[in-house]
Design a protein around this motif. Sequence first.
Motif, PDB file in Angstrom:
ATOM      1  N   GLU A  98     -28.340  43.723 106.051  1.00 40.92           N
ATOM      2  CA  GLU A  98     -27.700  44.677 105.139  1.00 40.92           C
ATOM      3  C   GLU A  98     -28.650  45.807 104.731  1.00 40.92           C
ATOM      4  OE1 GLU A  98     -29.416  41.258 102.716  1.00 40.92           O
ATOM      5  OE2 GLU A  98     -28.308  41.516 104.604  1.00 40.92           O
ATOM      6  N   ARG A 101     -28.395  49.112 106.533  1.00 40.88           N
ATOM      7  CA  ARG A 101     -27.280  49.978 106.142  1.00 40.88           C
ATOM      8  C   ARG A 101     -27.454  50.517 104.727  1.00 40.88           C
ATOM      9  NH1 ARG A 101     -25.108  45.449 108.623  1.00 40.88           N
ATOM     10  NH2 ARG A 101     -24.573  44.498 106.621  1.00 40.88           N
ATOM     11  N   GLY A 103     -28.042  48.606 102.138  1.00 48.87           N
ATOM     12  CA  GLY A 103     -27.475  47.635 101.207  1.00 48.87           C
ATOM     13  C   GLY A 103     -28.499  47.130 100.204  1.00 48.87           C
ATOM     14  N   TYR A 130     -38.271  48.651 104.631  1.00 47.59           N
ATOM     15  CA  TYR A 130     -36.873  48.593 104.203  1.00 47.59           C
ATOM     16  C   TYR A 130     -36.767  47.930 102.833  1.00 47.59           C
ATOM     17  CZ  TYR A 130     -34.934  49.936 108.775  1.00 47.59           C
ATOM     18  OH  TYR A 130     -34.583  50.613 109.913  1.00 47.59           O
ATOM     19  N   GLU A 152     -32.592  54.977 112.250  1.00 43.04           N
ATOM     20  CA  GLU A 152     -31.784  54.089 111.413  1.00 43.04           C
ATOM     21  C   GLU A 152     -32.261  54.144 109.967  1.00 43.04           C
ATOM     22  OE1 GLU A 152     -30.776  49.668 112.372  1.00 43.04           O
ATOM     23  OE2 GLU A 152     -32.583  49.640 111.113  1.00 43.04           O
ATOM     24  N   ARG A 155     -31.092  57.258 108.112  1.00 41.76           N
ATOM     25  CA  ARG A 155     -29.679  57.194 107.717  1.00 41.76           C
ATOM     26  C   ARG A 155     -29.489  56.306 106.488  1.00 41.76           C
ATOM     27  NH1 ARG A 155     -29.086  56.963 113.441  1.00 41.76           N
ATOM     28  NH2 ARG A 155     -28.949  54.681 113.356  1.00 41.76           N
ATOM     29  N   ALA A 156     -30.217  55.197 106.448  1.00 35.67           N
ATOM     30  CA  ALA A 156     -30.051  54.245 105.347  1.00 35.67           C
ATOM     31  C   ALA A 156     -30.719  54.729 104.055  1.00 35.67           C
ATOM     32  CB  ALA A 156     -30.612  52.882 105.752  1.00 35.67           C
TER      33      ALA A 156
END
Length: 339
Positions: A98, A101, A103, A130, A152, A155-156
């Motif tokens: 998650e 994305r 999350g 992350y 990635e 974007r997140a």
Amino acid sequence: MQEHIKDTTHGGSGAAGRHLVAVLALPGFPPFELGIPSRVFGSAVDDDGEALYEVVVCTSDGAPVPSDSGFALQPAAGPEALAAADTVIVPPTHAMPELARGGPLPPAVAEAIAGIRPGTRLVSICSGSYVLAAAGLLDDRPATTHWNLADEFRRAYPRVRIDEDVLFVDDGDVLTSAGVSAGVDLCLHLIRRDHGVAVTNRAARMCVVPPWRDGGQAQFIDRPVPEPTVATTTATRAWALERLAEPVSLAELAAHARMSLRTFTRRFRDEVGMTPVQWLTAQRLETARHLLESSDLPVDLVAHRSGFGSANSLRQHMRASLGVSPIAYRRTFQPAAPA
């Protein structure tokens, strides 16, 4: 990226006043990255062979966590280690999809990170970035992660200024490394920031790794392998290192490599991840740092022997790269040194 020199060699929170490093093991951790801090910081000793760091592996709740390699880890501590630490290191996890994305963190992990004291040095290895980003700790800061995850990550976490071309980013109290083995580079960088070149070189020798790797992560990004017959810049770099005290021009480097300026510069960047001039300046700074730490040579002579030519040039480069003057740098690592 400016490196930050700060005296963190005294008054640590660990046993006997050692600097306490807490490593947060998350579910799905890769063993290699998790083990980097213990191995590298555990190899850092002073001139008497005394350990300079205490490393504790912990989890967010004190319970065992599974690795991504078929075994579980029984931690030495829980979140209380994060709250007591001088440095907190977050290796990657492969069990929190998650986060890719944007999350939220699991509640127990978020709570544990929230309990870290203000002013604690925060570090991530590989995609551990992350976790720091999901906690909001990288907002509006420069950072890096594994080069294969950079798009990635953007974007997140669009507020993070990601740079996939470097091995690590030092933003003072928050540091992030690139993929996998770049965690070794970052841990050695922290030892050098805390204790200087001599201690770092000893630790690197114990770990059988170079104390400093040329270039950045860009040199490892997937690209076609050159034909074996293609000339490289390796011999020219060795030649230049023997002549750091002398003026060496880009034209002379290219001539030694028997390449045109354009071909040499392009091949150098492909192999090293930086321009020839940037590389040469980095080598000269490393030499100057070693001389300032290990000798009482006047700054003018340090500047000459490291290839900067004048004390003023050395001061300008050290302030731009390290944020300190040569005299201030020497006092950090030689407290009794004369002005």
